[in-house]
Design a protein around this motif. Sequence first.
Motif, PDB file in Angstrom:
ATOM      1  N   THR A  13       2.758  33.888 -94.416  1.00 42.37           N
ATOM      2  CA  THR A  13       3.595  34.053 -93.233  1.00 42.37           C
ATOM      3  C   THR A  13       5.058  33.854 -93.623  1.00 42.37           C
ATOM      4  OG1 THR A  13       3.422  31.712 -92.614  1.00 42.37           O
ATOM      5  CG2 THR A  13       1.764  33.230 -91.716  1.00 42.37           C
ATOM      6  N   GLY A  14       5.945  34.335 -92.765  1.00 39.55           N
ATOM      7  CA  GLY A  14       7.366  34.152 -93.002  1.00 39.55           C
ATOM      8  C   GLY A  14       7.975  35.147 -93.966  1.00 39.55           C
ATOM      9  N   THR A  15       7.234  36.216 -94.317  1.00 40.05           N
ATOM     10  CA  THR A  15       7.779  37.253 -95.199  1.00 40.05           C
ATOM     11  C   THR A  15       8.252  38.429 -94.348  1.00 40.05           C
ATOM     12  OG1 THR A  15       5.615  38.298 -95.511  1.00 40.05           O
ATOM     13  CG2 THR A  15       6.240  36.568 -97.059  1.00 40.05           C
ATOM     14  N   LEU A  16       9.083  39.277 -94.921  1.00 38.78           N
ATOM     15  CA  LEU A  16       9.728  40.321 -94.130  1.00 38.78           C
ATOM     16  C   LEU A  16       8.898  41.579 -93.962  1.00 38.78           C
ATOM     17  CD1 LEU A  16      13.438  40.049 -95.375  1.00 38.78           C
ATOM     18  CD2 LEU A  16      12.472  39.260 -93.204  1.00 38.78           C
ATOM     19  N   ASP A  17       8.327  42.100 -95.040  1.00 41.34           N
ATOM     20  CA  ASP A  17       7.700  43.415 -94.956  1.00 41.34           C
ATOM     21  C   ASP A  17       6.391  43.502 -95.732  1.00 41.34           C
ATOM     22  OD1 ASP A  17       8.626  43.302 -97.520  1.00 41.34           O
ATOM     23  OD2 ASP A  17       9.770  45.167 -97.457  1.00 41.34           O
ATOM     24  N   THR A  18       5.701  42.377 -95.877  1.00 41.50           N
ATOM     25  CA  THR A  18       4.431  42.408 -96.596  1.00 41.50           C
ATOM     26  C   THR A  18       3.426  43.302 -95.895  1.00 41.50           C
ATOM     27  OG1 THR A  18       4.846  40.147 -97.359  1.00 41.50           O
ATOM     28  CG2 THR A  18       2.596  40.966 -97.561  1.00 41.50           C
ATOM     29  N   PHE A  19       3.404  43.236 -94.561  1.00 42.52           N
ATOM     30  CA  PHE A  19       2.527  44.073 -93.743  1.00 42.52           C
ATOM     31  C   PHE A  19       3.389  44.740 -92.676  1.00 42.52           C
ATOM     32  CE2 PHE A  19       0.371  39.990 -94.743  1.00 42.52           C
ATOM     33  CZ  PHE A  19      -0.403  40.455 -95.793  1.00 42.52           C
ATOM     34  N   GLN A  20       3.268  46.055 -92.540  1.00 44.81           N
ATOM     35  CA  GLN A  20       4.158  46.778 -91.643  1.00 44.81           C
ATOM     36  C   GLN A  20       3.393  47.830 -90.850  1.00 44.81           C
ATOM     37  OE1 GLN A  20       7.166  45.646 -91.654  1.00 44.81           O
ATOM     38  NE2 GLN A  20       8.505  47.115 -90.653  1.00 44.81           N
ATOM     39  N   THR A  21       3.720  47.940 -89.563  1.00 44.20           N
ATOM     40  CA  THR A  21       3.178  49.001 -88.720  1.00 44.20           C
ATOM     41  C   THR A  21       4.289  49.990 -88.405  1.00 44.20           C
ATOM     42  OG1 THR A  21       1.539  47.542 -87.693  1.00 44.20           O
ATOM     43  CG2 THR A  21       2.063  49.574 -86.536  1.00 44.20           C
ATOM     44  N   TYR A  22       4.017  51.275 -88.652  1.00 44.44           N
ATOM     45  CA  TYR A  22       4.977  52.331 -88.372  1.00 44.44           C
ATOM     46  C   TYR A  22       4.481  53.120 -87.149  1.00 44.44           C
ATOM     47  CZ  TYR A  22       6.493  51.215 -93.102  1.00 44.44           C
ATOM     48  OH  TYR A  22       6.936  50.548 -94.230  1.00 44.44           O
ATOM     49  N   PHE A  23       5.345  53.272 -86.161  1.00 47.33           N
ATOM     50  CA  PHE A  23       5.005  54.010 -84.946  1.00 47.33           C
ATOM     51  C   PHE A  23       5.748  55.345 -84.947  1.00 47.33           C
ATOM     52  CE2 PHE A  23       4.408  49.565 -83.570  1.00 47.33           C
ATOM     53  CZ  PHE A  23       3.068  49.632 -83.178  1.00 47.33           C
ATOM     54  N   GLY A  24       5.000  56.441 -84.749  1.00 52.65           N
ATOM     55  CA  GLY A  24       5.588  57.768 -84.773  1.00 52.65           C
ATOM     56  C   GLY A  24       5.737  58.363 -83.388  1.00 52.65           C
ATOM     57  N   PRO A  25       6.494  59.469 -83.272  1.00 47.79           N
ATOM     58  CA  PRO A  25       6.731  60.106 -81.970  1.00 47.79           C
ATOM     59  C   PRO A  25       5.492  60.810 -81.438  1.00 47.79           C
ATOM     60  CG  PRO A  25       7.678  61.434 -83.724  1.00 47.79           C
ATOM     61  CD  PRO A  25       7.199  60.165 -84.366  1.00 47.79           C
ATOM     62  N   ALA A  26       5.511  61.057 -80.125  1.00 50.25           N
ATOM     63  CA  ALA A  26       4.391  61.740 -79.473  1.00 50.25           C
ATOM     64  C   ALA A  26       4.403  63.227 -79.790  1.00 50.25           C
ATOM     65  CB  ALA A  26       4.469  61.520 -77.964  1.00 50.25           C
ATOM     66  N   ASN A  27       3.275  63.860 -79.505  1.00 52.96           N
ATOM     67  CA  ASN A  27       3.137  65.298 -79.755  1.00 52.96           C
ATOM     68  C   ASN A  27       3.654  66.087 -78.552  1.00 52.96           C
ATOM     69  OD1 ASN A  27       2.309  67.561 -81.236  1.00 52.96           O
ATOM     70  ND2 ASN A  27       0.357  67.649 -80.135  1.00 52.96           N
ATOM     71  N   LYS A  28       4.947  65.882 -78.250  1.00 55.77           N
ATOM     72  CA  LYS A  28       5.611  66.563 -77.139  1.00 55.77           C
ATOM     73  C   LYS A  28       6.963  67.087 -77.626  1.00 55.77           C
ATOM     74  CE  LYS A  28       2.592  65.306 -73.907  1.00 55.77           C
ATOM     75  NZ  LYS A  28       1.773  66.256 -73.121  1.00 55.77           N
ATOM     76  N   PHE A  29       7.422  68.206 -77.023  1.00 56.76           N
ATOM     77  CA  PHE A  29       8.717  68.757 -77.406  1.00 56.76           C
ATOM     78  C   PHE A  29       9.838  67.747 -77.196  1.00 56.76           C
ATOM     79  CE2 PHE A  29       6.597  72.947 -76.771  1.00 56.76           C
ATOM     80  CZ  PHE A  29       6.903  73.493 -78.008  1.00 56.76           C
ATOM     81  N   SER A  30       9.734  66.963 -76.129  1.00 54.98           N
ATOM     82  CA  SER A  30      10.817  66.036 -75.795  1.00 54.98           C
ATOM     83  C   SER A  30      10.946  64.886 -76.784  1.00 54.98           C
ATOM     84  CB  SER A  30      10.599  65.470 -74.390  1.00 54.98           C
ATOM     85  OG  SER A  30       9.370  64.776 -74.312  1.00 54.98           O
ATOM     86  N   THR A  31       9.923  64.660 -77.605  1.00 58.65           N
ATOM     87  CA  THR A  31       9.980  63.537 -78.545  1.00 58.65           C
ATOM     88  C   THR A  31      10.085  63.984 -80.002  1.00 58.65           C
ATOM     89  OG1 THR A  31       7.558  63.398 -78.682  1.00 58.65           O
ATOM     90  CG2 THR A  31       8.641  62.080 -76.973  1.00 58.65           C
TER      91      THR A  31
END
Length: 339
Positions: free
Chosen positions: A275-293
């Motif tokens: 614990t207390g580390t910056l980027d050992t485990f990371q979740t990346y969230f991507g845009p939706a499958n819509k023209f607006s995003t």
Amino acid sequence: MTIARSFTNQFEVTDLTQELNLIPNTWGLVNRLGIFGSESVAQNSITLEMSEGTISIVGDKARGERNNVNRDDNRKLFAFALTHHPLDDFISPTDIAGKRAYGNTDAAETEAAVIARKLNRIRMNHAITLEAARCYTLTTGLQYAPNGTVTSNFYSVFGVTRKEVDFTLGTATTNVTEKSEEAIAHIQDNILSGETVGGFIALCSPQFFAKLIKQAGVVEAYKYYTSSQEPLRNRLGGLTTERTFVHGNVTYIEYRGSYNGQALIPAGDAYFIPTGTLDTFQTYFGPANKFSTVNTLGEQAYVWTYRDAKDSKIEVESESNFLNLLRRPQCVIRAFSSN
């Protein structure tokens, strides 16, 4: 108390009492602990550059000699696709017409109440999906894609082997502190981030936690472990379900989370995590499958409602697109007990 017609005899009335709500357990320990950092990305995949630093001892030479040569870092590129998780629903007039509203009331159902319930259920489904996905990746080292749309084994991709420690909790003479130190030392030696680890937790299956607190060398420590202000250990405070125990500089947490009978932490296992580390485990969230995003930074989840032009239904669409990445998979240690 509301008066309503009897369910068995329409010529009688009955008291409508407080409703009984059967709510599924909303497991979310890994999400709450913040083990994974979050980052929004604008595409459906990410590229990761690994820079492997090189340090060498500078040998001595006779004065005037100049043939010790510095070395550049080794660089590698890795690409990972985000997984796509859509969830849809709809509302028709028959969901509302002639229906009594939920709860202790005789009022008619409303469109707004139905939509609110469906949106809340969708939100909870996406939350437990993210929790299950993160647990799956921590415990297996694989990217979560139960339908096989993508495949990634972070141990093989990064060329490392998962460390495993047999705690032999069934042996009275086992020194549990030494076992935990073996796991801690491996994390410290292999984190390779230049960081000082803030602490260590072990996510334990109920079976491992039960063996741990009954192990001969741990019994006394657990017995006298200060717990008067620790609702997590004593399971006080309503919905709290996890017990914790600090021993040998490790916080052991019992996690009973499951979905459809499948435990989120495999039976008999525990997983040591820094614990207390910056980027050992990371979740990346991507845009939706819509023209607006398109080409916009992704959100954790999206939801839209569309009223049909014929005024015959309301469609609800939602989705989440994510990648849970073990950037340093060597820092997850599997603990188990062979007896």
